[in-house]
Design a protein around this motif. Structure first.
Motif, PDB file in Angstrom:
ATOM      1  N   ARG A  89       8.953  27.300   9.941  1.00 24.55           N
ATOM      2  CA  ARG A  89      10.102  27.695  10.362  1.00 24.55           C
ATOM      3  C   ARG A  89      10.314  26.740  11.808  1.00 24.55           C
ATOM      4  O   ARG A  89      11.127  27.339  12.566  1.00 24.55           O
ATOM      5  CB  ARG A  89      10.074  29.271  10.564  1.00 24.55           C
ATOM      6  CG  ARG A  89      10.297  29.836   9.229  1.00 24.55           C
ATOM      7  CD  ARG A  89      11.483  29.858   8.304  1.00 24.55           C
ATOM      8  NE  ARG A  89      11.571  30.148   7.084  1.00 24.55           N
ATOM      9  CZ  ARG A  89      11.377  29.500   6.047  1.00 24.55           C
ATOM     10  NH1 ARG A  89      10.816  28.369   6.057  1.00 24.55           N
ATOM     11  NH2 ARG A  89      11.212  30.278   4.900  1.00 24.55           N
ATOM     12  N   ASP A  90       9.652  25.779  11.870  1.00 22.71           N
ATOM     13  CA  ASP A  90       9.910  25.087  13.211  1.00 22.71           C
ATOM     14  C   ASP A  90      10.792  24.163  13.355  1.00 22.71           C
ATOM     15  O   ASP A  90      11.428  23.621  14.211  1.00 22.71           O
ATOM     16  CB  ASP A  90       8.543  24.442  13.635  1.00 22.71           C
ATOM     17  CG  ASP A  90       7.275  25.043  13.666  1.00 22.71           C
ATOM     18  OD1 ASP A  90       7.490  26.209  14.241  1.00 22.71           O
ATOM     19  OD2 ASP A  90       6.159  24.728  13.567  1.00 22.71           O
ATOM     20  N   TRP A  91      11.451  23.628  11.944  1.00 18.96           N
ATOM     21  CA  TRP A  91      12.444  22.757  11.760  1.00 18.96           C
ATOM     22  C   TRP A  91      13.890  23.456  12.037  1.00 18.96           C
ATOM     23  O   TRP A  91      14.172  24.463  11.661  1.00 18.96           O
ATOM     24  CB  TRP A  91      12.388  22.348  10.540  1.00 18.96           C
ATOM     25  CG  TRP A  91      11.181  21.259  10.330  1.00 18.96           C
ATOM     26  CD1 TRP A  91       9.911  21.543  10.386  1.00 18.96           C
ATOM     27  CD2 TRP A  91      11.293  19.832  10.425  1.00 18.96           C
ATOM     28  NE1 TRP A  91       9.229  20.474  10.420  1.00 18.96           N
ATOM     29  CE2 TRP A  91       9.999  19.365  10.286  1.00 18.96           C
ATOM     30  CE3 TRP A  91      12.409  19.055  10.717  1.00 18.96           C
ATOM     31  CZ2 TRP A  91       9.752  18.105  10.335  1.00 18.96           C
ATOM     32  CZ3 TRP A  91      12.232  17.646  10.536  1.00 18.96           C
ATOM     33  CH2 TRP A  91      10.764  17.065  10.484  1.00 18.96           C
ATOM     34  N   ASP A  92      14.585  22.585  12.672  1.00 23.17           N
ATOM     35  CA  ASP A  92      16.254  23.088  12.720  1.00 23.17           C
ATOM     36  C   ASP A  92      16.950  22.141  11.770  1.00 23.17           C
ATOM     37  O   ASP A  92      17.226  20.768  11.828  1.00 23.17           O
ATOM     38  CB  ASP A  92      16.756  22.817  13.970  1.00 23.17           C
ATOM     39  CG  ASP A  92      18.244  22.753  14.104  1.00 23.17           C
ATOM     40  OD1 ASP A  92      18.659  23.453  13.434  1.00 23.17           O
ATOM     41  OD2 ASP A  92      18.619  22.078  15.312  1.00 23.17           O
ATOM     42  N   ILE A  93      17.142  22.939  10.427  1.00 23.85           N
ATOM     43  CA  ILE A  93      17.883  22.191   9.427  1.00 23.85           C
ATOM     44  C   ILE A  93      19.195  23.000   9.292  1.00 23.85           C
ATOM     45  O   ILE A  93      19.036  24.067   8.882  1.00 23.85           O
ATOM     46  CB  ILE A  93      16.894  22.155   7.934  1.00 23.85           C
ATOM     47  CG1 ILE A  93      15.634  21.369   8.407  1.00 23.85           C
ATOM     48  CG2 ILE A  93      17.590  21.518   6.854  1.00 23.85           C
ATOM     49  CD1 ILE A  93      14.767  21.144   7.042  1.00 23.85           C
TER      50      ILE A  93
END
Length: 279
Positions: free
Chosen positions: A139-143
């Protein structure tokens, strides 16, 4: 009560409406669509109390005709769409394109994907589901996903994210159970997309030819499937040029399976059937 005969949609009336739509929104109505357009518009003429298509054309030219033009565009741009339509594209998205983007963008951990002809929402929701599956517990990604269409009727459905049992029949059962909530409305089963997917998508009305400059970019991948068919070659070249401007270096462009950039823009490298990459 005698059956009411629909008004005649002559070649002259069709040509007038065709030219008006092209000048106002850039969409080309192909001559082969004359009969079906006439059938679709006949009930609208009755609603407006107009007795002929020439009267309808004159109505479109009036100041209040701007609102009716939007209705006409909605009628012209009705398109069939399904969840995970074009299995090849979604397999490539899952197996190679998203993993490659995750490596490429590992430092900033930010990915933007644009569905440029989202219709009633099945395409962007399918893309977002695949992305969520590829990311897994990470969940570290900003998508985020932008979904646009010129058809306001379609966008209303897309924003709601509610679909009939027939509309979700091709969704793999594991995705249907994980990402949709089943509701009973009367005797009908309705499937509501869950917020974990819905919150990641921004829906907007957009005319690709007239207002694409409202998209600031950059984006990592653009889906433009079965959209170019509404434009002539000159317009396609303008749209492809804007896509090239908006894409990140090595960004992806996905067209419909029967569409191509041959003779439109040679700056993209084809990597698979109807999937291109910015050079």
């Amino acid at each position: 009560m005698p059956h009411k005969i629909p008004p005649l949609f002559s070649k002259k009336d069709f040509n007038l409406i065709q030219r008006l739509v092209k000048s106002k929104v850039g969409i080309l109505i192909r001559p082969r669509k004359q009969n079906i357009l006439g059938i679709r518009l006949a009930p609208r003429l009755q609603q407006l109390g107009l007795k002929s298509f020439s009267a309808y054309y004159r109505h479109l030219l009036k100041p209040e005709g701007e609102k009716e033009l939007r209705h006409l565009v909605n009628t012209v741009t009705i398109d069939k769409t399904e969840f995970f339509r074009g299995d090849l594209h979604f397999e490539l998205l899952r197996k190679s394109i998203l993993p490659e983007l995750l490596k490429q963008k590992n430092n900033e951990k930010r990915i933007r994907i644009w569905s440029s002809g989202c219709s009633t929402g099945q395409e962007p929701y399918s893309i977002a589901i695949i992305a969520n599956e590829v990311l897994g517990a990470n969940r570290d990604w900003d998508i985020k996903f932008l979904a646009t269409d010129i058809n306001t009727d379609s966008l209303k459905i897309a924003c709601l994210g509610r679909y009939s049992k027939k509309q979700v029949k091709d969704i793999p059962s594991k995705y249907l159970e994980k990402y949709f909530r089943k509701e009973l409305v009367g005797e009908e089963e309705i499937f509501q997309i869950k917020e974990v997917i819905k919150k990641k998508i921004i829906f907007r009305r957009l005319n690709l030819l007239m207002s694409i400059n409202r998209i600031k970019g950059p984006v990592d991948m653009i889906f433009c499937r079965n959209v170019m068919i509404y434009f002539d070659n000159q317009a396609r070249k303008m749209i492809a040029d804007q896509f090239y401007r908006l894409l990140e270096p090595k960004g992806y462009l996905c067209l419909g399976l029967s569409e191509s950039l041959v003779g439109i823009d040679n700056r993209f490298k084809i990597i698979e059937s109807s999937i291109y990459r910015k050079n």
